[in-house]
Design an enzyme around this catalytic site. Structure first.
Site, PDB file in Angstrom:
ATOM      1  N   LYS A   1      -9.700   1.538  65.202  1.00 64.96           N
ATOM      2  CA  LYS A   1     -10.435   1.089  64.006  1.00 64.96           C
ATOM      3  C   LYS A   1     -11.775   1.816  63.897  1.00 64.96           C
ATOM      4  CE  LYS A   1     -13.381  -2.804  62.825  1.00 64.96           C
ATOM      5  NZ  LYS A   1     -14.595  -2.227  63.432  1.00 64.96           N
ATOM      6  N   ASN A   2     -12.520   1.869  64.994  1.00 63.65           N
ATOM      7  CA  ASN A   2     -13.870   2.430  64.908  1.00 63.65           C
ATOM      8  C   ASN A   2     -13.876   3.938  64.689  1.00 63.65           C
ATOM      9  OD1 ASN A   2     -14.914  -0.100  65.084  1.00 63.65           O
ATOM     10  ND2 ASN A   2     -15.650   0.070  67.189  1.00 63.65           N
TER      11      ASN A   2
ATOM     12  N   CYS B   1     -24.850 -10.303  59.609  1.00 66.78           N
ATOM     13  CA  CYS B   1     -23.561 -10.117  60.269  1.00 66.78           C
ATOM     14  C   CYS B   1     -23.430 -11.134  61.388  1.00 66.78           C
ATOM     15  CB  CYS B   1     -23.464  -8.711  60.824  1.00 66.78           C
ATOM     16  SG  CYS B   1     -21.879  -8.432  61.588  1.00 66.78           S
TER      17      CYS B   1
ATOM     18  N   ARG C   1     -28.262  -6.722  63.253  1.00 64.95           N
ATOM     19  CA  ARG C   1     -27.667  -5.383  63.418  1.00 64.95           C
ATOM     20  C   ARG C   1     -28.487  -4.407  62.588  1.00 64.95           C
ATOM     21  NH1 ARG C   1     -21.168  -5.576  63.283  1.00 64.95           N
ATOM     22  NH2 ARG C   1     -21.394  -3.632  64.433  1.00 64.95           N
TER      23      ARG C   1
ATOM     24  N   ASP D   1     -17.241  -5.025  72.660  1.00 59.95           N
ATOM     25  CA  ASP D   1     -16.095  -5.453  71.849  1.00 59.95           C
ATOM     26  C   ASP D   1     -14.989  -6.096  72.690  1.00 59.95           C
ATOM     27  OD1 ASP D   1     -17.269  -4.636  69.536  1.00 59.95           O
ATOM     28  OD2 ASP D   1     -16.151  -2.773  69.356  1.00 59.95           O
TER      29      ASP D   1
ATOM     30  N   ARG E   1      -8.999  -7.615  59.726  1.00 52.83           N
ATOM     31  CA  ARG E   1      -9.894  -6.477  59.460  1.00 52.83           C
ATOM     32  C   ARG E   1      -9.681  -5.374  60.482  1.00 52.83           C
ATOM     33  NH1 ARG E   1     -15.211  -7.565  60.870  1.00 52.83           N
ATOM     34  NH2 ARG E   1     -15.210  -5.319  60.834  1.00 52.83           N
TER      35      ARG E   1
END
Ligand code: UD1
Length: 426
Positions: free
Chosen positions: A22-23, A116, A121, A307, A399
């Site tokens: 994803k990143n 967030c 952030r 994460d 997501r």
């Protein structure tokens, strides 16, 4: 709205394949607009963040086709339309359009999401980099207005006061088209940064040193189309490995680059998890019920990934002993804790320190995924629990996890994605 209904207690067995990172995807897609001809990216995950980016590309008049994890992005007729609000505000990674537009056009307007769920952030380092390259940046009602007043960017030296993935990539994007050479000091070293630089270099950029803390970028005048196979998702891999360690009766996780999760695997070994690491896959032996608690402290890559802090928490709860967990990157990333307490876990959070002791037998409950990785942890907790869990906020999980319900069902989990009408919930 979507929620998961998960009936716990099923043993998991078999094989599961990790999707593209994803990143990486959320940066590779904005990077592709810097080309003047089509870019093809293979291995793109089917996740909601990617679908949102496709909509944004279309708003920029970029032609996109996405089939079977292959995305073709044709920016030939792209228009640099100001986007102060709307879809671009739906995901934080939209910030990569700032670097990409600034590099390609020397200006752009990008609306960004506000608060967030991980706590503060900031974006100060992204902006510091853009300004050092010669851009003027102003925040007008939550939209970032960037311009070089027609002068273009000029290469420079940027020192990042904090190691930041987003700032490193964003400055790399912009600097790829600056006049002269840019050096980023104290750059982040995540595998995704190498992935983005590889695509940019195939598009004609001249970037060296990625994977170290000093990145050197020689600006170029044009960038063209290219093809790129993106890396697998190390966080998705870690999530499924944690699930396998907790509930598995022998599970092979495919499409994993083990060196990307070395610190995570080291912690699992410390707990007593038995694994066979192969070229492209990891086999996790059946849980023998003898796992020991370990302490965890997150750190920038190659340290233990923030994460993976939430996804590993249920596994820690199943082990014997007392321990603590500290997230040095996002100290407020603790929203999974009260939800786990609802499920009967002996876990608490105080002054940004999470403490726990076990082993715990969790019980199904009604809980909410406040953010992506908290949600992943709660999916694992629910599969470990006795009884049924109703997990709200499933959209946060979709997501970033490609078909998570289908992948876990194939291993034997009882997990269903259910649509519901928000107006019926108080
Ligand atoms: C990325 C990842 C996210 C991961 C995080 C840390 C993406 C899309 N997201 O987020 O999944 O959790 O890295 O590995 O790749 N900071 C500043 N000023 C800035 C920018 C960051 O102080 O301008 C601080 C942050 O508050 C945080 C630390 O730097 O404490 C690291 O954040 P950063 O690496 O920038 O995170 P993201 O790139 O947003």
């Amino acid at each position: 709205m979507e929620k998961f209904i998960i009936k716990g207690g099923n043993p998991l067995k078999g094989e599961i394949t990790v999707s593209g990172a994803k990143n990486s995807a959320v940066a590779l897609i904005p990077a592709a607009i810097m080309a003047d001809s089509p870019v093809v990216i293979e291995g793109v995950p089917e996740i909601d963040d990617v679908f949102a980016l496709i909509e944004i590309l279309k708003d920029f008049n970029v032609d996109v086709a996405f089939n079977d994890h292959v995305m073709r992005i044709d920016p030939t007729n792209m228009k640099n339309i100001p986007m102060p609000d709307g879809k671009i505000q739906s995901l934080r990674a939209s910030y990569y359009f700032m670097g990409a537009l600034l590099g390609k056009y020397g200006e752009g307007v990008v609306g960004l999401p506000g608060g967030c769920n991980l706590g503060p952030r900031p974006m100060d380092l992204h902006l510091k980099g853009f300004e050092a390259l010669g851009a003027e940046v102003s925040n007008e009602l939550g939209a970032m207005h960037l311009t070089t007043n027609g002068k273009g960017l000029t290469g420079t030296e940027v020192y990042l006061d904090v190691v930041s993935v987003g700032a490193t990539i964003n400055i790399m994007l912009a600097a790829s088209r600056a006049k002269g050479t840019t050096v980023i000091e104290n750059a982040a070293r995540e595998p995704e940064i190498i992935d983005i630089a590889m695509l940019l270099n195939k598009m004609g950029a001249k970037i060296k040193g990625v994977g170290t803390s000093t990145i050197r970028i020689e600006g170029v005048d044009t960038m063209h189309g290219a093809s790129h196979q993106q890396i697998p998702d190390r966080i998705e891999a870690g999530t499924y490995i944690a699930a396998a360690a907790a509930l598995g009766q022998g599970i092979t996780v495919h499409n994993v680059i083990a060196e990307h999760i070395e610190s995570f695997l080291a912690k699992l070994r410390e707990m007593g998890v038995k694994m066979d690491v192969n070229d492209d896959s990891i086999y996790i032996h059946p849980n023998d019920g003898q796992l020991k608690v370990v302490d965890i402290k997150t750190a920038p890559y190659p340290g233990f990934a923030t994460d993976l802090q939430q996804p590993i928490t249920p596994l820690l709860l199943s082990a014997t002993g007392s321990g603590h967990l500290e997230d040095t990157i996002y100290p407020k990333r603790v929203k999974h804790v009260p939800e786990l307490v609802r499920m009967g876990a002996n876990i608490a959070e105080n002054n940004d320190q999470i403490t726990f002791s076990g082993p715990n037998q969790l019980t199904g409950a009604t809980v909410t995924a406040s953010d992506l990785r908290a949600g992943a942890g709660l999916v694992i907790a629910a599969m470990m629990a006795e009884g049924e869990t109703e997990l709200y906020g499933a959209g946060n999980i979709l997501r970033g996890y490609d078909h998570i319900d289908e992948k876990l069902s194939a291993l034997g989990a009882d997990i269903q994605l259910v649509q519901y009408d928000d107006s019926t919930v108080n």
